[in-house]
Design an enzyme around this catalytic site. Structure first.
Site, PDB file in Angstrom:
ATOM      1  N   ARG A   1      61.679   5.430  32.555  1.00  0.00           N
ATOM      2  CA  ARG A   1      61.723   6.875  32.818  1.00  0.00           C
ATOM      3  C   ARG A   1      61.855   7.693  31.546  1.00  0.00           C
ATOM      4  NH1 ARG A   1      66.229   7.081  37.256  1.00  0.00           N
ATOM      5  NH2 ARG A   1      67.019   5.618  35.750  1.00  0.00           N
TER       6      ARG A   1
ATOM      7  N   ASP B   1      64.139 -17.515  36.590  1.00  0.00           N
ATOM      8  CA  ASP B   1      65.539 -17.904  36.403  1.00  0.00           C
ATOM      9  C   ASP B   1      65.547 -18.521  35.017  1.00  0.00           C
ATOM     10  OD1 ASP B   1      67.842 -19.628  36.184  1.00  0.00           O
ATOM     11  OD2 ASP B   1      68.155 -19.275  38.318  1.00  0.00           O
ATOM     12  N   HIS B   2      66.098 -17.822  34.046  1.00  0.00           N
ATOM     13  CA  HIS B   2      65.860 -18.274  32.671  1.00  0.00           C
ATOM     14  C   HIS B   2      66.531 -19.620  32.373  1.00  0.00           C
ATOM     15  CE1 HIS B   2      69.768 -16.417  31.719  1.00  0.00           C
ATOM     16  NE2 HIS B   2      69.772 -17.124  30.629  1.00  0.00           N
TER      17      HIS B   2
ATOM     18  N   HIS C   1      71.447 -19.468  38.618  1.00  0.00           N
ATOM     19  CA  HIS C   1      71.389 -20.457  37.530  1.00  0.00           C
ATOM     20  C   HIS C   1      72.064 -21.783  37.880  1.00  0.00           C
ATOM     21  CE1 HIS C   1      70.002 -17.066  35.379  1.00  0.00           C
ATOM     22  NE2 HIS C   1      71.162 -16.583  34.976  1.00  0.00           N
TER      23      HIS C   1
ATOM     24  N   LYS D   1      83.284 -15.536  32.248  1.00  0.00           N
ATOM     25  CA  LYS D   1      83.184 -14.704  31.043  1.00  0.00           C
ATOM     26  C   LYS D   1      84.498 -14.812  30.282  1.00  0.00           C
ATOM     27  CE  LYS D   1      79.391 -12.143  32.324  1.00  0.00           C
ATOM     28  NZ  LYS D   1      78.161 -12.555  31.652  1.00  0.00           N
TER      29      LYS D   1
END
Ligand code: BG6
Length: 485
Positions: free
Chosen positions: A46, A176-177, A239, A338
């Site tokens: 945008r 899905d890396h 993942h 994390k």
């Protein structure tokens, strides 16, 4: 190998993913001469940017995220020539579509056209409707959808259904890396090209499996998205379950996309549904709190978020079970979080100990460690005679292969190979619709159970290995996390 030139149009191109992952990946493949100069990379978002503004952002991203030895100014300049920008809201029909359409008029287009959706997944349906309305879809057009596909089974089905109205399943590449990681793909080679492993790959020989994806970073600037998602949706639904499929699937009848995906689907469908009691006993959810490290304060999740309260998990451990002849009774421990002690993704295959013993102390059970990242490689623990003692004494050591040093190559980022697979038209490493829905089907009861607070949120200090409950869960079965072995 050079590919035919292609057009890739990225929606959400001003976001982090484009600068950090997608364009560096394409740049590396450009250096490898896989991407011919007629290729066009068109960013859309945008923000009202000019081509030059956008190229400047991409340039800065390349300087930050590409290894320094690959940053030749002339190569970067030539690569930037492939790039242009269209300011466009893909979810709105009356946005600036004519400018994008003009890029494909009068034989300007390449035969291969790829739309990359790096936007919020709830916009995927609207963008697809608009692509159809604006006649931008050719019979071979491919789309790449970033995860997470939806936030629940229902929303995933809705997205799949709306997208599927305009694209056949084989032109939809749900990325899905983790499947792009060399070391995850290597599980196929390791298992199916080495009978020494495959013959032992079952509940007769394997005690338990651990799959960990630990990160040291917090939520950073992604708090807005993350707080609504949490680790279960962000990492496990996609993942970790995909890695679990690679470890647990039966050999496919061929390495063709559907044969492999059929086997992964069987695993997802064989995951034992969690009852309320299982959710209470076998899941742990945690959130990081602040801590002081080397005199520096590391913020907790709420501080990272700038909020007073949140029930979102940033850490998970759960015990999954696969109800098949091969895996009955073998726990698969999944863990992600994390701000943990170490950035490490790995698969641990813990073999059963010997049932008998000749030695002064019982030999330790063998353990296969598949290091996904960093230090990509594989090691197998073995017991040998202790060279400083008599023959009744053992010492543990391991056979260790470090891939980058073994092969003297640059280890590619996961997006590189995946993007080139889309150009090639090979969906083998992408998630099929039924896989996405099957994994939501297994995840959803856990989300529901947590919503009822069957598993209260626990807390862990930033920089630790997560809450005590995650250790206790394994301890109850006499199992241990790899870092404590
Ligand atoms: C992404 C998640 O899919 O994977 C992030 O959305 C996470 O939250 C990232 O940080 C981890 O990827 P990797 O490759 O660094 O393990």
């Amino acid at each position: 190998q050079a590919y035919a030139p292609f057009d890739i149009i990225i929606f959400g191109a001003t976001g982090d993913l484009t600068a950090r992952k997608l364009l560096p990946a394409l740049y590396y493949r450009y250096l490898d001469k896989q991407i011919p100069p007629q290729t066009r990379i068109i960013g859309t978002a945008r923000s009202p940017l000019t081509d030059d503004d956008f190229k400047k952002r991409i340039h800065d991203g390349l300087v930050e995220f590409v290894q320094e030895s690959y940053q030749d100014p002339e190569n970067i300049r030539n690569f930037l020539n492939l790039i242009s920008y269209v300011s466009l809201n893909g979810a709105e029909a009356d946005s600036n579509w004519p400018e994008l359409q003009a890029k494909f008029e009068h034989n300007k287009a390449n035969d291969i056209r790829i739309f990359y959706f790096a936007t919020a997944p709830r916009l995927y349906g609207d963008i697809c409707d608009n692509l159809a309305l604006k006649k931008l879809i050719t019979p071979t057009t491919r789309i790449i959808l970033e995860k997470p596909i939806g936030t629940s089974l229902k929303t995933a089905e809705e997205i799949n259904q709306r997208v599927g109205k305009h694209f056949p399943e084989n032109n939809i590449y749900r990325i899905d890396h983790y499947l792009g990681k060399e070391t995850v793909q290597n599980v196929i080679a390791l298992r199916f090209a080495n009978p020494v492993f495959e013959r032992l790959w079952n509940s007769d020989a394997i005690d338990y499996v651990q799959i960990t994806a630990a990160e040291t970073v917090g939520v950073g600037k992604r708090g807005g998205y993350y707080d609504g998602a949490g680790a279960l949706r962000d990492m496990v639904q996609n993942h970790l379950l995909q890695v679990l499929c690679m470890v647990a699937m039966d050999p496919p009848i061929s390495l063709n996309a559907d044969d492999l995906r059929n086997e992964k689907l069987k695993v997802l469908r064989s995951l034992k549904p969690m009852t309320e009691q299982d959710i209470k006993n076998n899941t742990v959810r945690g959130q990081y709190t602040s801590c002081v490290y080397k005199n520096e304060k590391i913020p907790g999740y709420l501080e990272d978020l700038g909020k007073d309260q949140s029930n979102t998990e940033t850490f998970i451990t759960l015990k999954a079970e696969i109800n098949t002849a091969r895996w009955g009774g073998v726990p698969f421990y999944l863990r992600t979080g994390k701000r943990l002690a170490k950035k490490v993704s790995e698969i641990i295959i813990q073999f059963k100990p010997s049932a008998w013993n000749l030695f002064a102390t019982p030999p330790k059970a063998n353990r296969l460690v598949i290091r996904i990242q960093p230090d990509e490689g594989v090691s197998l623990s073995l017991q040998i005679k202790d060279p400083q003692k008599t023959y009744t004494n053992l010492r543990s050591t391991s056979i260790n292969i470090e891939f980058p040093t073994a092969f003297h190559i640059r280890y590619p980022d996961s997006y590189e190979g995946l993007l080139m697979d889309v150009v090639k038209g090979d969906p083998i490493l992408f998630i099929r619709r039924d896989e996405v829905e099957a994994s939501w089907r297994w995840i959803e009861p856990i989300l529901d159970g947590w919503a009822k607070n069957l598993t209260p949120l626990t807390y862990y200090k930033a920089g630790s290995w997560g809450p005590q409950e995650a250790l206790d869960l394994l301890d109850r079965a006499n199992h241990v996390w790899h870092e404590n072995m």
